[in-house]
Design an enzyme around this catalytic site. Structure first.
Site, mmCIF file in Angstrom:
data_model
loop_
_atom_site.group_PDB
_atom_site.id
_atom_site.type_symbol
_atom_site.label_atom_id
_atom_site.label_comp_id
_atom_site.label_asym_id
_atom_site.label_seq_id
_atom_site.Cartn_x
_atom_site.Cartn_y
_atom_site.Cartn_z
ATOM 1 N N ASP A 38 0.815 -1.228 0.000
ATOM 2 C CA ASP A 38 0.000 0.000 0.000
ATOM 3 C C ASP A 38 0.847 1.276 0.000
ATOM 4 O O ASP A 38 0.612 2.183 0.799
ATOM 5 C CB ASP A 38 -0.916 0.028 1.234
ATOM 6 C CG ASP A 38 -1.617 -1.287 1.510
ATOM 7 O OD1 ASP A 38 -1.884 -2.019 0.549
ATOM 8 O OD2 ASP A 38 -1.889 -1.574 2.692
ATOM 9 N N GLU A 208 -11.163 -0.808 -3.280
ATOM 10 C CA GLU A 208 -10.437 -0.082 -2.239
ATOM 11 C C GLU A 208 -9.312 0.733 -2.882
ATOM 12 O O GLU A 208 -9.207 0.827 -4.101
ATOM 13 C CB GLU A 208 -9.849 -1.075 -1.225
ATOM 14 C CG GLU A 208 -8.884 -2.083 -1.845
ATOM 15 C CD GLU A 208 -8.520 -3.214 -0.920
ATOM 16 O OE1 GLU A 208 -9.194 -3.404 0.107
ATOM 17 O OE2 GLU A 208 -7.549 -3.930 -1.243
#
Length: 326
Positions: A38, A208
């Site tokens: 991420d 997401e």
């Protein structure tokens, strides 16, 4: 047969060595050692910065490291720029940081505790520091977003600065994405004209990891699709005329290459305006590795066609060439 086996062993060893080293002028992929996911990329003080999730079991995800580089090739680790010792309400799953510089302060947004309902403590927090390497301290003493709005789990936050200087929080898991207008000191939100705080801007197939940037007056909205532990994890995008869209999905531009790595997704973008260079920073999994938390941070070039469409990203083991900010 023994000669064939010896040759295969040498080939595998050479391939492994090539994928884990970098040349003087090439970053190599992954760009730094360790399991990290991420990644949030930024440019501060003529240096490139990456703030990733420490990829481990939720109970072990209690801190954030950062990495800096002057040329995208050599990276310096800044350990524990933030941990749960500074965030008293957080106890696990410190995820997907987002960072922005404002008024000579650095604001690090993060998700924590992986809450599953409005009755649990956690959500999106904000930490602040005087330097990009921290140390960061809790800005609010509580989460900035601690409830589910429009069905969006309060995770995977991104802070977007619009052309007029207004900052927005764009976030959301569980296949819903919200945008909200941040107030001047990042302690809360300003209502939209209709009185609402959180507007849903979820595009088709969104899961997401939202990200937004402006290019040639257009708003590029990007997100991750598929399951984060699976081979279908990938990045798609849409283009709109404002940060509110409407956003119609254009195409998938980042995905795995079964000859190089699997599950490529959850990205951010480095924009070197002086060099007119775009880079996508993302995580992916080594071939054959089945551990869900074994994710590595990588970088490759992001390019556009003459009409402004994002071209499919070619994921590589070589990474990108050395490039200073100026």
């Amino acid at each position: 047969m023994k000669y064939i086996c010896s040759y295969l062993l040498l080939f595998v060893a050479a391939t492994s060595f090539a994928q884990s080293t970098k040349t003087i002028n090439q970053s190599g992929n992954p760009i730094f050692k360790g399991w990290y996911a991420d990644p949030e990329a930024a440019i501060f003080n003529n240096q490139y910065w990456v703030y990733p999730t420490y990829s481990a079991r939720y109970r072990e995800q209690v801190f954030l490291d950062a990495f800096s580089s002057k040329d995208l090739v050599e990276w310096k680790k800044h350990p524990y720029v933030l941990d749960t010792a500074a965030i008293k309400w957080a106890n696990k799953a410190m995820w997907a940081p987002a960072i922005v510089e404002k008024d000579k302060k650095y604001f690090l947004f993060f998700g924590a505790n992986d809450i599953q309902s409005d009755q649990e403590v956690g959500g999106i927090g904000v930490a602040v520091a005087d330097k990009p390497e921290g140390p960061f301290k809790d800005h609010l003493g509580k989460p900035l977003v601690d409830k589910f709005h429009n069905g969006a789990q309060p995770i995977d936050q991104f802070v977007f600065k619009d052309k007029d200087g207004q900052y927005y929080l764009i976030y959301g898991g569980w296949r819903h994405c919200n945008i909200a207008k941040l107030n001047n000191d990042f302690t809360g939100f300003l209502p939209f004209d209709d009185g609402t705080i959180f507007k849903e801007i979820t595009p088709d197939k969104y899961v997401e990891g939202p990200y937004m940037f402006i290019r040639n007056g257009k708003y590029y909205f990007m997100w991750s699709e598929g399951g984060w532990t699976g081979p279908d994890y990938s990045v798609a995008y849409a283009v709109g005329d404002s940060p509110f869209g409407p956003f119609k999905r254009v195409d998938k531009i980042l995905k795995q290459d079964a000859t190089i790595a699997t599950g490529a997704g959850h990205h951010s973008i480095i924009i070197n305006k002086k060099k007119d260079k775009y880079y996508i920073v993302y995580h992916r999994r080594p071939l054959g590795d089945k551990d869900g938390n074994h994710r590595e941070t990588c970088i490759d070039e992001l390019n556009f066609d003459k009409n402004g469409n994002i071209l499919p990203v070619k994921i590589t083991t070589e990474g990108v060439k050395a490039q200073k900010v100026k």
